[in-house]
Design an enzyme around this catalytic site. Structure first.
Site, PDB file in Angstrom:
ATOM      1  N   ALA A 258     -70.606 -21.438  33.268  1.00 21.05           N
ATOM      2  CA  ALA A 258     -71.350 -22.250  34.233  1.00 21.05           C
ATOM      3  C   ALA A 258     -72.814 -21.824  34.327  1.00 21.05           C
ATOM      4  O   ALA A 258     -73.710 -22.669  34.471  1.00 21.05           O
ATOM      5  CB  ALA A 258     -70.688 -22.164  35.604  1.00 21.05           C
TER       6      ALA A 258
ATOM      7  N   ASP B  89     -65.786 -23.791  42.718  1.00 23.14           N
ATOM      8  CA  ASP B  89     -64.431 -23.265  42.919  1.00 23.14           C
ATOM      9  C   ASP B  89     -64.160 -22.134  41.937  1.00 23.14           C
ATOM     10  O   ASP B  89     -63.216 -22.176  41.155  1.00 23.14           O
ATOM     11  CB  ASP B  89     -63.416 -24.397  42.731  1.00 23.14           C
ATOM     12  CG  ASP B  89     -62.018 -24.006  43.184  1.00 23.14           C
ATOM     13  OD1 ASP B  89     -61.889 -23.032  43.960  1.00 23.14           O
ATOM     14  OD2 ASP B  89     -61.053 -24.664  42.763  1.00 23.14           O
TER      15      ASP B  89
END
EC number: 2.5.1.16
Length: 531
Positions: free
Chosen positions: A375, A392
């Site tokens: 990410a 998350d």
């Protein structure tokens, strides 16, 4: 020396067959050095990776393994000095034992963790033994190299260490790129043990076969045969042994398990308490959700963040597809990008029916795009803007996860967020880990967001907290959209109550987390250790 290859070569320097034999012997011995160095580094990496999977705290695991092994290598080098008088036998025995201990190291430590709960002491002992044996290699190999052909010490050291370091490079690259994906941790270590035994025993015995007595040679070959048989038998039984050890760590029957290059994935199923199937997902031993109450967590994670615009949504983490399931309940959501590091997790969510049933096939929805990437790296290259971002990630209990809870990460995220956008971050437990929770909130604020903190109760987790954030100075309201779908847990009254923290869970004086000062990693390790 008498009866050495060096003596024969020196006595008849003009005979080409002797020269070719010497060159061939040197090549084979340096090949053995190369392979042994590669195997030694793989053992080291396997121990650090296993500790990171089972215990977390990758920095501590790596530091302990490397420091203990380097210390033991120095001791092993000194301990090998008396063995130089019989280097062939000594080296063959050292390599045979190293192949056995190194090959079985992952299995032994996994068993110590599963049955004895003595992982750290066992890891230190195994690291010491492996380090001692690796340290004994170089003095013995140097002696063997000089037996083939005498050369200046500096030249011999240069040859030896050049090949040794190249072998370490190859071993270091093979571990994550070939061994882990192909064999997994347990069987990968066993394969390396076999290579170690062949390189260290058979090659050396072959090179010096004329200088080794028949009984000694037969004993060494018998010993390496026993080692190879033990490693081979363990390899055949490895899956059953791993399942038995893993099942001992979980209360419920395991219905799926796999170890990827990123994590250990386990799914269990039980009907013991509710009378209906309870599917639970564990990553590196940490519970991610229970199907009995996961809706509480995922409704809280998703729906308040979608109270405003939501045409284009980004989900970071959430490879199980459950957060995506909730996002796709809004008909006006046109596009969702889900960024998950581990392709095995998204593949499981797509194809493993118990998970696919829970996420309602969300990863195959035409509005969803799944990207398998880190990410942090992905955000650095992102060009699109998103109306809402759902984060998350697992708790920041390792250095690789702590970077995803840093000021720098949230700075990158702001570039991908529309001016009116909102971000929801799962932030751990304000009850079990209040410093971690409030450090995450402060980190987000330091990156230029205004925040609204709240907490809920999830029976399988206990108390759990979230942070809703928006760029600027005005805290985003915690609410549901007027057209929100019918929910099982959340309504406006629950959200209003969720913002009230008891005295023992309110904001504490904590540091924000950065790449250079990962405060959340320090806090989460200290707090969860207390429980």
């Amino acid at each position: 020396m008498s009866s050495t290859l060096d003596d024969r070569t020196t006595a008849t320097p003009s005979r080409p067959p002797a020269d070719r034999h010497t060159r061939g012997a040197r090549f084979l011995l340096l090949l053995a050095v190369f392979l042994c160095a590669a195997c030694g580094l793989v053992y080291e990496l396997a121990l650090t990776a296993l500790g990171s999977y089972l215990i977390g705290n990758s920095v501590l695991q790596t530091s302990v393994v490397i420091s203990v092994m380097v210390f033991a290598m120095g001791v092993g080098s000194l301990a090998a000095k008396p063995l130089r008088h019989r280097p062939v036998v000594a080296f063959a025995v050292v390599e045979g034992v190293l192949a056995l201990v190194g090959g079985l190291s992952v299995l032994m430590l996994y068993a110590a963790f599963a049955w004895l709960q003595l992982y750290m002491p066992a890891m230190i002992v195994v690291s010491l033994v492996v380090g001692l044996l690796i340290g004994a290699e170089i003095p013995l190999l140097m002696t063997l190299l000089q037996r083939i052909r005498r050369q200046e010490a500096s030249s011999a050291v240069a040859d030896m260490f050049a090949v040794d370091y190249i072998g370490a490079l190859v071993g270091g690259l093979c571990f994550p790129l070939f061994l882990l994906p192909t064999f997994g941790q347990l069987q990968g270590a066993l394969v390396v043990g076999v290579v170690n035994a062949v390189a260290g025993v058979i090659v050396v015995v072959f090179i010096f076969r004329r200088q080794t007595g028949r009984l000694v040679k037969a004993g060494l070959l018998a010993g390496v045969t026993v080692v190879l048989a033990a490693l081979g038998t363990t390899y055949v039984l490895a899956d059953d042994l791993e399942v038995t050890a893993r099942q001992h760590m979980y209360a419920d029957p395991i219905i799926h398990s796999e170890t990827t290059q990123y994590q250990d994935i386990v799914v269990t199923r039980s009907t013991a308490f509710t009378g209906k199937p309870d599917i639970r997902l564990f990553l590196n031993g940490d519970l991610q959700f229970s199907s009995v109450d996961e809706y509480r967590y995922h409704e809280s994670l998703v729906h308040p963040a979608l109270s405003g615009r939501r045409s284009n949504v980004l989900i970071l983490g959430g490879g199980d597809g459950l957060a995506l399931r909730e996002v796709l309940r809004y008909e006006d959501v046109r596009h969702v990008t889900l960024v998950e590091l581990d392709p095995a997790m998204t593949r499981l969510a797509r194809t493993f029916e118990p998970l696919r049933g829970l996420n309602r096939g969300s990863l195959d929805d035409p509005r969803a795009k799944v990207v398998n990437a880190d990410a942090f790296t992905w955000l650095r290259e992102a060009r699109q803007r998103y109306d809402a971002v759902i984060i998350d990630f697992p708790d920041p209990d390792s250095a690789s996860l702590a970077k995803l809870y840093s000021v720098e990460f949230y700075d990158l995220l702001r570039r991908a967020l529309a001016p009116h956008g909102q971000v929801m971050v799962q932030s751990g437990s304000p009850f079990f880990a209040p410093k971690t929770y409030w450090s995450i909130a402060k980190t987000i604020e330091t990156a230029g967001y205004a925040t609204t903190e709240f907490q809920i109760d999830v029976p399988s987790f206990g108390n759990w907290g979230f942070v809703l954030a928006a760029p600027g100075t005005e805290a985003p309201p915690l609410r549901l959209a007027p057209d929100a779908p019918q929910l099982r847990y959340l309504d406006e009254a629950v959200l209003k109550a969720a913002t009230v923290f008891p005295l023992d869970r309110r904001r504490t004086d904590v540091r924000p987390s950065t790449l250079m000062d990962p405060a959340v990693l320090e806090y989460v390790q200290d707090e969860w250790r207390d429980y």
